[in-house]
Design an enzyme around this catalytic site. Structure first.
Site, short mmCIF file in Angstrom:
data_model
loop_
_atom_site.label_atom_id
_atom_site.label_comp_id
_atom_site.label_asym_id
_atom_site.label_seq_id
_atom_site.Cartn_x
_atom_site.Cartn_y
_atom_site.Cartn_z
N ALA A 73 -28.32 18.31 27.23
CA ALA A 73 -29.78 18.48 27.29
C ALA A 73 -30.17 19.89 26.86
O ALA A 73 -31.13 20.08 26.10
CB ALA A 73 -30.27 18.21 28.70
N GLU A 74 -29.38 20.88 27.31
CA GLU A 74 -29.69 22.27 26.91
C GLU A 74 -29.53 22.45 25.40
O GLU A 74 -30.31 23.12 24.75
CB GLU A 74 -28.75 23.25 27.66
CG GLU A 74 -29.17 23.48 29.10
CD GLU A 74 -28.07 24.20 29.88
OE1 GLU A 74 -28.25 25.38 30.17
OE2 GLU A 74 -27.04 23.56 30.16
N ASP B 138 -29.88 20.14 23.15
CA ASP B 138 -31.01 19.46 22.51
C ASP B 138 -32.26 20.32 22.49
O ASP B 138 -33.02 20.33 21.52
CB ASP B 138 -31.33 18.15 23.24
CG ASP B 138 -30.43 17.04 22.75
OD1 ASP B 138 -29.71 17.29 21.75
OD2 ASP B 138 -30.43 15.95 23.37
N LEU C 127 2.13 10.89 1.96
CA LEU C 127 3.34 11.29 2.68
C LEU C 127 4.40 10.20 2.61
O LEU C 127 4.07 9.02 2.69
CB LEU C 127 3.00 11.50 4.16
CG LEU C 127 2.31 12.80 4.53
CD1 LEU C 127 1.76 12.71 5.94
CD2 LEU C 127 3.27 13.95 4.42
N GLU D 38 2.95 17.54 13.80
CA GLU D 38 1.52 17.29 14.04
C GLU D 38 1.28 15.80 14.29
O GLU D 38 1.92 14.97 13.66
CB GLU D 38 0.71 17.66 12.78
CG GLU D 38 1.08 18.99 12.20
CD GLU D 38 0.28 19.35 10.94
OE1 GLU D 38 -0.51 18.51 10.46
OE2 GLU D 38 0.46 20.47 10.46
N LYS E 80 -0.30 12.34 13.58
CA LYS E 80 -0.83 11.82 12.31
C LYS E 80 -2.02 10.92 12.60
O LYS E 80 -1.86 9.81 13.11
CB LYS E 80 0.27 11.05 11.57
CG LYS E 80 -0.19 10.59 10.21
CD LYS E 80 0.95 9.99 9.43
CE LYS E 80 0.46 9.55 8.07
NZ LYS E 80 -0.63 8.57 8.15
N ASP F 112 -5.13 8.38 12.27
CA ASP F 112 -5.42 7.21 11.46
C ASP F 112 -6.90 7.27 11.08
O ASP F 112 -7.71 6.52 11.58
CB ASP F 112 -5.11 5.96 12.31
CG ASP F 112 -4.94 4.73 11.44
OD1 ASP F 112 -4.93 4.88 10.21
OD2 ASP F 112 -4.82 3.63 12.01
N ARG G 65 -10.24 11.29 -0.54
CA ARG G 65 -8.97 11.38 -1.25
C ARG G 65 -8.98 10.56 -2.53
O ARG G 65 -8.45 10.97 -3.55
CB ARG G 65 -7.85 10.88 -0.32
CG ARG G 65 -6.51 10.92 -0.96
CD ARG G 65 -5.43 10.47 0.00
NE ARG G 65 -4.16 10.58 -0.64
CZ ARG G 65 -3.67 9.69 -1.50
NH1 ARG G 65 -4.37 8.62 -1.78
NH2 ARG G 65 -2.50 9.86 -2.06
N TYR H 83 -10.23 16.93 12.06
CA TYR H 83 -9.17 17.91 12.29
C TYR H 83 -8.64 18.40 10.94
O TYR H 83 -8.38 17.59 10.05
CB TYR H 83 -7.99 17.28 13.07
CG TYR H 83 -8.16 17.33 14.57
CD1 TYR H 83 -8.55 18.50 15.21
CD2 TYR H 83 -7.89 16.21 15.35
CE1 TYR H 83 -8.70 18.54 16.59
CE2 TYR H 83 -8.03 16.24 16.74
CZ TYR H 83 -8.44 17.42 17.34
OH TYR H 83 -8.57 17.47 18.70
N LYS I 44 6.60 7.40 11.58
CA LYS I 44 5.61 6.42 12.03
C LYS I 44 6.03 5.76 13.33
O LYS I 44 7.21 5.56 13.60
CB LYS I 44 5.43 5.32 10.95
CG LYS I 44 5.00 5.84 9.58
CD LYS I 44 3.61 6.38 9.56
CE LYS I 44 2.55 5.33 9.39
NZ LYS I 44 2.38 4.82 8.07
N CYS J 258 8.14 -22.09 -12.89
CA CYS J 258 6.94 -21.38 -12.47
C CYS J 258 5.87 -22.39 -12.04
O CYS J 258 5.57 -23.31 -12.80
CB CYS J 258 6.42 -20.53 -13.64
SG CYS J 258 4.79 -19.83 -13.33
N CYS K 183 2.80 -22.27 -14.82
CA CYS K 183 2.87 -22.68 -16.23
C CYS K 183 4.05 -23.61 -16.51
O CYS K 183 4.19 -24.11 -17.62
CB CYS K 183 2.94 -21.46 -17.14
SG CYS K 183 4.50 -20.57 -17.05
N CYS L 92 9.15 -15.81 -13.73
CA CYS L 92 8.69 -16.83 -14.66
C CYS L 92 9.00 -16.31 -16.06
O CYS L 92 8.73 -15.14 -16.37
CB CYS L 92 7.18 -17.00 -14.48
SG CYS L 92 6.36 -17.72 -15.91
N CYS M 232 1.91 -17.74 -19.68
CA CYS M 232 1.64 -18.11 -18.29
C CYS M 232 0.26 -17.59 -17.88
O CYS M 232 0.03 -16.38 -17.89
CB CYS M 232 2.73 -17.52 -17.39
SG CYS M 232 2.39 -17.81 -15.64
#
Ligand code: 5U1
Length: 673
Positions: A35-36, A38, A84, A117, A119, A121, A140, A227, A317, A411, A414, A429, A435
């Site tokens: 509130a302060e 704001d 990575l 670090e 990682k 998502d 990216r 980050y 991971k 295949c 085809c 194939c 094809c």
């Protein structure tokens, strides 16, 4: 208040609000209530409304978003945004570390400090600061080119619009991850329905979707955070270690993850990994692993990159999420180069935040190894963005005998015979461009974003064009006219014209994109760039013999063979000629480094410690003269350059009778100019 006093108050409010933001987002130590905050914010807003001359572009009130833009501009990253390499097991991380020791020519008993670090998502982003002010933010994208999302990023309060501390170089780029905190995600979804907006699927999607809003006032309403984990800067400004870079980023007012730790070597990584994994559920953001980076920056430079991933970092991971479901059918997908891939059609199952209905089974050998049969209960795994896969079946749950799956002999698209090439797991194939499936995939690849980037030419439209025998090869795309297109399903005049405009636009391209678009086997975007840089025009590339191709940095014998064969095929040559005649063009090459340079065609290996300069600098100097510098000695190596305490490469060179040069020899070589 007199007008100068208003100016003073505005500056004071800006500083106060920036300080509160910093305490909240970077130090995690707020000193005022919401509130302060704001109240101060609204005071500044009303001052700026009454006295527009007081408004500065980096005012905290300017984070609320601007009018909708029509599209995102494309930006070229000056330094590519890398990806990575991944490891899942302790053995993979140890082997990464052993590779680092070997490349740095350090003994196995010696250690290399690592920075570990979490990682995130989220969404990788690059922030450019000029004279301490945020001037550009870009996603990216494909690593080389991203989308300009400055207006949206300016709304993220964790990202300073002005760097603190006053001691920043004129130009710098900060790399990091924009993410949506879990708490913000939950709060957003809790009230989404009553506000009449669609709930977000998961925090990652939420972050990505929020950053790609054309109306940045929508981004401003989304709970996003950031980050920082890297810095692109003039080398003279760089400290000695990555840990010091992070300290500097923090001092400039950028949030850096407090869980980052410097570790003495690989052994400590596994405790760190276990600890972060334990904390995972309590964190306010999603992570999918941890990252280890070599701490010393001179060693990072020495280690360099392979393709788009640094040799000095790896992502460790977390185990992917897994679920059990029923395998309802196995269908065969025909790839661009004819590979026949079995695909599992699954009873829909929710894994890792999305509903999965298809998963790859890779090839026949994998189906046997995993003992997967139609009707089985199977374990499905999805790790991050990776395509879901069937891990194995649960044969104990079979209630009846199920037949083993047999790959087709022909295949399915085809009818051409399917064959397995020597040493290959995949069945192919043999129909080539007869094809229709291969033709469709080749056209999809040609039109894709990293290739000719033809917006609006999606797989459904390509299927119609091929099935109706309108388009046989990419060259036919440039013969399409309005009438033909308007006769297709779901094609009005406007979309038809848009597609023709897009096709026209795609003619202005780069040689690398064109080469990649042609779909030569094993020629990805990076290899296409290497080839384009080396040859500059198609004719020179066509004329190159195997030796010349192999002499190019980044091109090994297998790829050289494929490129060579591709340009010896009359059909390919005809298609290329037609495409160029249709007007596909690119700017003149700036620098061509094959054939014309003093050391072209020569391959060197450097081992041991050099006195005059680091191995990396020696490599760059040799490459600048057209030489290729590789990491392993073979009979094709022109010479091995041996410094002090050379490694096993010297022994191998002696065994193979390869020439050996000392530093004096290297100096002479570099003077051949
Ligand atoms: N924490 C962290 N995430 N992350 C992602 N560091 C980090 N570094 C990256 C990426 C892609 O790349 C650099 C090693 C180049």
């Amino acid at each position: 208040m007199s007008s100068p006093n208003y100016a003073q108050r505005a500056e004071q409010l800006r500083q106060l609000l920036n300080e509160h933001n910093h305490r909240y987002y970077v130090l995690d130590d707020p000193s005022v209530s919401d509130a302060e905050y704001d109240l101060l914010f609204r005071e500044l807003q009303s001052l700026e409304q009454d006295y527009p001359e007081l408004l500065t572009p980096d005012s905290p009130t300017q984070r609320v978003g601007a009018a909708p833009s029509s599209a995102f501009a494309e930006v070229q990253h000056q330094v590519p945004m890398l990806s990575l390499a991944n490891g899942f097991t302790e053995a993979e991380i140890r082997s990464f570390y052993q590779r680092v020791l070997k490349l740095l020519e350090r003994d196995t008993e010696q250690s290399v400090e690592l920075v570990a670090e979490p990682k995130l998502d989220g969404l990788a982003i690059s922030l450019r600061y000029q004279s301490g002010r945020l001037v550009r933010a870009a996603t990216r994208g494909d690593g080389q080119r991203g989308e300009e999302v400055t207006a949206n990023v300016r709304t993220i309060r964790a990202i300073p619009l002005r760097l603190r501390g006053g001691k920043a170089p004129d130009e710098l780029e900060v790399r990091g991850e924009v993410y949506m905190p879990r708490s913000g995600f939950l709060a957003f979804n809790e009230t989404a329905e009553q506000r009449g907006v669609k709930p977000l699927i998961n925090p990652r999607n939420g972050a990505a979707g929020s950053l790609r809003q054309l109306d940045s006032s929508i981004t401003a309403s989304r709970p996003l955070a950031f980050y920082a984990y890297g810095l692109v800067i003039d080398e003279a400004w760089l400290p000695d270690t990555h840990a010091e870079v992070l300290k500097q980023l923090r001092a400039w007012g950028l949030p850096v993850n407090p869980l980052i730790k410097t570790l003495p070597g690989v052994d400590a990584c596994f405790d760190y990994y276990a600890e972060i994994n334990r904390q995972r559920e309590t964190l306010d953001y999603d992570i999918d692993g941890v990252v280890y980076k070599v701490n010393r920056l001179d060693w990072q430079r020495e280690l360099g990159f392979v393709s788009r991933a640094p040799r000095w970092a790896i992502a460790h991971k977390f185990a992917a999420e897994e679920q059990v479901t029923t395998l309802e059918a196995i269908e065969i997908q025909v790839g661009r180069t004819g590979s026949l891939t079995p695909v599992a059609r699954l009873k829909p199952v929710f894994v890792g935040g999305v509903t999965v209905t298809n998963a790859t089974l890779h090839n026949e050998a994998e189906i046997r190894r995993k003992d997967v049969r139609v009707g089985d209960q199977v374990i499905v795994r999805r790790a991050g963005d990776v395509i879901p896969e069937v891990v194995r079946s649960l044969p104990a749950r079979r209630t009846r005998e199920l037949p083993e799956y047999q790959m087709p002999s022909h295949c399915p698209e085809c009818g051409s015979p399917a064959e397995r090439e020597q040493d290959e797991a995949a069945l192919r194939c043999t129909g080539g461009l007869i094809c229709p499936a291969q033709r469709k995939r080749a056209l999809e690849h040609f039109a894709a974003r990293g290739a000719m980037d033809i917006e609006g030419l999606g797989s459904k439209l390509i299927a119609q064009l091929v099935d109706q025998k309108i388009v046989h090869s990419p060259a036919d795309l440039y013969d399409l006219d309005l009438e033909t297109l308007m006769n297709l399903e779901r094609m009005g005049e406007k979309s038809a014209q848009n597609l023709l405009d897009e096709l026209d636009k795609s003619k202005n391209t780069t040689m690398a994109r064109f080469l990649y678009a042609l779909g030569v086997r094993d020629v990805g975007e990076v290899t296409a760039q290497d080839l384009a840089r080396a040859f500059g025009d198609i004719q020179a590339l066509r004329d190159a013999d195997l030796e010349k191709l192999e002499a190019i940095n980044g091109i090994g014998p297998i790829v050289a063979q494929k490129v060579h064969a591709f340009f010896r095929n009359d059909k390919n040559v005809e298609i290329i000629a037609k495409l160029l005649a249709a007007g596909i063009h690119w700017p003149e090459p700036e620098q061509v480094d094959t054939g014309s340079q003093p050391l072209s065609g020569n391959t060197y290996v450097i081992t041991g410690t050099l006195e005059a300069f680091s191995r990396n600098v020696a490599k760059q100097k040799l490459e600048a003269l057209g030489a290729k510098v590789t990491g392993s000695v073979s009979s094709k190596t022109t010479a091995v350059i041996a410094g002090a305490e050379p490694g096993s490469k010297l022994t191998k060179a002696e065994k193979l009778g390869v020439d050996i040069l000392d530093e004096t020899g290297l100096a002479a070589l570099l003077e051949v100019k």
